[in-house]
Design a protein around this motif. Structure first.
Motif, PDB file in Angstrom:
ATOM      1  N   ALA A  77       7.077  -2.031  13.060  1.00 41.87           N
ATOM      2  CA  ALA A  77       5.672  -1.801  13.165  1.00 41.87           C
ATOM      3  C   ALA A  77       4.679  -2.901  13.183  1.00 41.87           C
ATOM      4  O   ALA A  77       5.056  -4.104  12.761  1.00 41.87           O
ATOM      5  N   LEU A  78       3.646  -2.843  14.029  1.00 44.47           N
ATOM      6  CA  LEU A  78       2.886  -3.866  14.272  1.00 44.47           C
ATOM      7  C   LEU A  78       1.470  -3.556  13.980  1.00 44.47           C
ATOM      8  O   LEU A  78       1.004  -2.530  14.319  1.00 44.47           O
ATOM      9  N   GLY A  79       0.607  -4.380  13.550  1.00 45.64           N
ATOM     10  CA  GLY A  79      -0.578  -4.176  13.207  1.00 45.64           C
ATOM     11  C   GLY A  79      -1.319  -5.238  13.378  1.00 45.64           C
ATOM     12  O   GLY A  79      -1.227  -6.521  13.612  1.00 45.64           O
ATOM     13  N   TYR A  81      -5.370 -11.278  13.072  1.00 42.74           N
ATOM     14  CA  TYR A  81      -4.103 -11.541  12.838  1.00 42.74           C
ATOM     15  C   TYR A  81      -3.299 -10.464  13.116  1.00 42.74           C
ATOM     16  O   TYR A  81      -3.713  -9.292  13.000  1.00 42.74           O
ATOM     17  N   CYS A  82      -2.162 -10.791  13.705  1.00 42.61           N
ATOM     18  CA  CYS A  82      -1.024  -9.882  14.021  1.00 42.61           C
ATOM     19  C   CYS A  82      -0.166  -9.813  13.055  1.00 42.61           C
ATOM     20  O   CYS A  82       0.087 -10.894  12.363  1.00 42.61           O
ATOM     21  N   ASP A 122      -1.774   0.997   7.665  1.00 43.12           N
ATOM     22  CA  ASP A 122      -3.162   0.532   7.530  1.00 43.12           C
ATOM     23  C   ASP A 122      -3.438  -0.498   6.428  1.00 43.12           C
ATOM     24  O   ASP A 122      -4.752  -0.790   6.276  1.00 43.12           O
ATOM     25  N   VAL A 123      -2.389  -0.765   5.809  1.00 47.48           N
ATOM     26  CA  VAL A 123      -2.675  -1.644   4.381  1.00 47.48           C
ATOM     27  C   VAL A 123      -1.593  -3.085   4.804  1.00 47.48           C
ATOM     28  O   VAL A 123      -0.498  -2.927   5.171  1.00 47.48           O
ATOM     29  N   ALA A 124      -2.372  -4.058   4.447  1.00 49.91           N
ATOM     30  CA  ALA A 124      -1.754  -5.404   4.814  1.00 49.91           C
ATOM     31  C   ALA A 124      -0.444  -5.634   4.029  1.00 49.91           C
ATOM     32  O   ALA A 124       0.491  -6.172   4.541  1.00 49.91           O
TER      33      ALA A 124
END
Length: 122
Positions: A32-34, A93-94, A104-106
């Motif tokens: 998963a990527l954020g 930041y990716c 949605d949490v770092a």
């Protein structure tokens, strides 16, 4: 996994930018990527994410303006940012992780890129 973010810069209000984040050293499709951002003097905040199966979600503050996508063939994730505002100014930041929840949490992410600065002038 190493993540390399790029595409930041100085733009004016209403302009567009596309950020890219390329991964190496891992099985990109598993992650998963954020995208997160951190403005001066503020905490890091969630911007958008894409799950391994492709579904996306974004923060209310960017909904309708930012779009996140992934290209598994290129090991790259993108953040298309339109209608930029001065309050979008931050280091972006990716991140990548194997979690399927709380994206949605770092803390759900294991790997982080070095960040790319986006500055939006008024």
């Amino acid at each position: 996994v190493q993540l390399q973010a790029s595409g930041g810069g100085l733009v004016q209000t209403g302009d567009s930018l596309r950020l890219s984040c390329t991964a190496s050293g891992g099985s990109f499709g598993r992650y998963a990527l954020g995208w997160f951002r951190q403005a001066p003097g503020k905490e890091r905040e969630f911007v958008a994410r894409v799950a391994t199966y492709g579904t996306t979600s974004s923060a209310d503050s960017v909904k309708g303006r930012f779009t996140m996508s992934r290209d598994n063939d290129k090991n790259t994730v993108y953040l298309q940012m339109n209608s930029l505002k001065p309050e979008d100014t931050a280091v972006y930041y990716c991140a990548a992780g194997t979690s399927s929840y709380y994206l949605d949490v770092a803390s759900s992410y294991t790997y982080w890129g070095q960040g790319t600065l986006v500055t939006v002038s008024s």
